[in-house]
Enzyme design. Structure first.
Site, short mmCIF file in Angstrom:
data_model
loop_
_atom_site.label_atom_id
_atom_site.label_comp_id
_atom_site.label_asym_id
_atom_site.label_seq_id
_atom_site.Cartn_x
_atom_site.Cartn_y
_atom_site.Cartn_z
CG ASP A 197 -8.85 -3.23 4.21
OD1 ASP A 197 -8.50 -3.26 2.85
OD2 ASP A 197 -8.35 -2.75 4.98
CE1 TYR B 239 -1.56 -1.01 10.19
CE2 TYR B 239 -1.54 -1.51 7.97
CZ TYR B 239 -1.28 -0.69 8.99
OH TYR B 239 -0.43 0.54 8.78
CE LYS C 41 -0.88 -4.45 1.81
NZ LYS C 41 0.60 -4.19 2.23
N1 PMP Z 1 -5.63 -2.64 4.76
C1 PMP Z 1 -5.04 -3.94 4.80
C2 PMP Z 1 -5.89 -5.16 4.71
C3 PMP Z 1 -3.41 -3.95 4.55
O1 PMP Z 1 -2.89 -4.93 4.60
C4 PMP Z 1 -2.91 -2.53 4.54
C5 PMP Z 1 -1.28 -2.86 4.65
N2 PMP Z 1 -0.81 -3.70 5.01
C6 PMP Z 1 -3.35 -1.55 4.52
C7 PMP Z 1 -4.85 -1.39 4.52
C8 PMP Z 1 -2.80 -0.12 4.53
O2 PMP Z 1 -2.12 0.04 3.29
P1 PMP Z 1 -0.88 0.89 3.01
O3 PMP Z 1 0.19 0.18 3.60
O4 PMP Z 1 -0.80 0.83 1.46
O5 PMP Z 1 -1.23 2.05 3.31
#
Ligand code: PMP
Length: 433
Positions: free
Chosen positions: A244, A156, A272
């Site tokens: 990521d 994700y 986060k």
């Molecule tokens: N990349 C990763 C690895 C994530 O875990 C998440 C959120 N779960 C995101 C991108 C997207 O981040 P946001 O919810 O702050 O848009």
């Protein structure tokens, strides 16, 4: 040999106020949530509304308290409402919550991140992980002049068209077909398949994007040599490697997964935990790549709230606190204590449970074999997980309402919190098996 299931069920907590709030909000906000992850559609029942989060404890509208393992989906690495982070944010609000011009807080925050992540020579701050990934991908495309993005099945990376359209578990309509066509999927932990994919799209691949520890299909760890192999293949095929680290960034180690596994990406995305609870995203990396951004280069990315002073103040304070050695020791000790405790029962009863963890992110996987890629995650017993979820919820333990998403331990969790959690999870395991 499995013991006979314990048929006693936990007395349900009185969550009447949450129930009525969840019914009312669903009339005004689709599904009653501003992000579908928060809904209980996977586990059943109504969502719980919290009105206080302090340290490791959440309090709901009816006054019930829960030991929190959601960690707000990652941000609460120090626990909730850490006093000095709150103070830093309050001071920033009072000084001016938004200027629309650079502030010294942005400079200080950039220095703080760069100090922890040697692969980052320049950084841009944005407002969410989604925005960070979306911008990093555009940057990689602009820098290389190529279009294809290779990502891993089950990962994700937020909800922008490029990375959502092709993920097999997040299929959404309404996405631009052209964007989907430019994203190619390959299985995690499989270098041969990655090599074949890159060979097939040899002159067209702008970037490989990877969650170095995959948090959305059961905290899947990279097998020894996998990330190093990904790095090597990206070099061989002149492709930008994007880590990521929105979730892993500060969770698996102070310098993220790149420090833990010793692999240097070209660009890293963050979110986060980096913002101390304030909305944040960031992307940074090699100077020659970052120079492609406007106003120096030709790749556009902007934002009214990017580098927001309140977020910067929270982030600076979090990074300062994480420098204290005891924080990572505590995170690791508590996470290990939890896994040792529940691991014992899993072993004694030979339960079909996999305990997968990296630093303070973990997953309790209802599966009879370890999950090493997306295909493995398909056999996870989501129904049994849902029962387990409600058994522990009724005993005051809050887990992500999902059989695959990462749960989080914070530095505010005490040994007593963990002992209590082990005891309650043990009871729940006995009830669901
Ligand atoms: N990349 C990763 C690895 C994530 O875990 C998440 C959120 N779960 C995101 C991108 C997207 O981040 P946001 O919810 O702050 O848009």
């Amino acid at each position: 040999m499995m013991n006979k299931a314990d048929t006693r069920t936990e007395k349900a907590l009185d969550t009447a106020s949450s129930k009525s709030a969840s019914e009312e909000i669903a009339k005004l906000i689709p599904g009653g949530v501003n992000s579908p992850f928060r809904s209980f559609h996977e586990v059943g029942g109504h969502t719980i509304f919290f009105n206080k989060a302090q340290g490791s404890i959440l309090t709901d509208l009816d006054g019930n308290t829960y030991i929190d393992y959601l960690g707000a989906w990652g941000p609460a690495i120090l626990g909730h409402s850490h006093a000095s982070v709150v103070k830093a944010c309050q001071d920033a609000v009072e000084a001016g919550a938004v200027f629309g011009a650079p502030t010294l807080l942005e400079l200080q925050m950039a220095k703080s991140v760069i100090r922890h992540f040697p692969s980052i020579e320049q950084i841009r701050f944005v407002n969410s992980g989604t925005e960070a990934v979306m911008s990093a991908i555009r940057l990689a495309r602009g820098f290389t002049g190529k279009n294809i993005v290779v990502m891993f099945e089950g990962a994700y990376h937020g909800h922008s068209d490029s990375v959502l359209g092709s993920t097999t578990h997040q299929s959404s309509t309404g996405l631009l077909e052209a964007a989907k066509e430019q994203t190619v999927l390959t299985p995690f932990n499989d270098l041969n398949r990655l090599e074949a994919t890159l060979r097939k799209h040899a002159d067209a691949t702008a970037a490989v994007i990877i969650e170095p520890v995959c948090g959305s299909m059961g905290v899947v760890l990279p097998e020894p040599g996998f990330l190093q192999g990904v790095r090597k293949l990206c070099d061989e095929f002149s492709t930008v490697l994007i880590f990521d680290e929105v979730l892993t960034g500060l969770r698996v180690a102070k310098g993220g997964a790149q420090a833990l596994y010793g692999v240097r990406p070209d660009i890293t995305t963050f979110g986060k935990a980096l913002g101390g609870g304030m909305p944040i995203g960031a992307y940074g990396g090699r100077r020659d790549i970052m120079d492609a951004l406007m106003p120096i280069g030709a790749v556009y990315q902007a934002g009214t709230f990017s580098g927001n002073p309140v977020t910067m103040a929270g982030g600076i304070e979090v990074l300062r606190l994480l420098d204290e050695d005891t924080v990572y020791e505590t995170l690791d000790a508590r996470s290990a204590q939890l896994f040792e405790g529940i691991g014992q029962l899993v072993k004694e009863r030979s339960l079909p449970i996999q305990l997968q963890r990296a630093g303070s992110m973990f997953a309790i996987i209802f599966n009879d074999k370890p999950v090493r890629n997306f295909d493995d995650s398909k056999s996870i017993d989501a129904e049994r997980f849902a029962k387990f979820f409600h058994h522990v919820l009724n005993q005051g333990i809050y887990l992500p309402p999902s059989a695959v998403d990462a749960a989080c331990v914070s530095a505010a969790h005490t040994e007593q919190d963990i002992d209590m959690t082990i005891e309650k999870m043990t009871r729940a395991f006995k009830q669901v098996f």
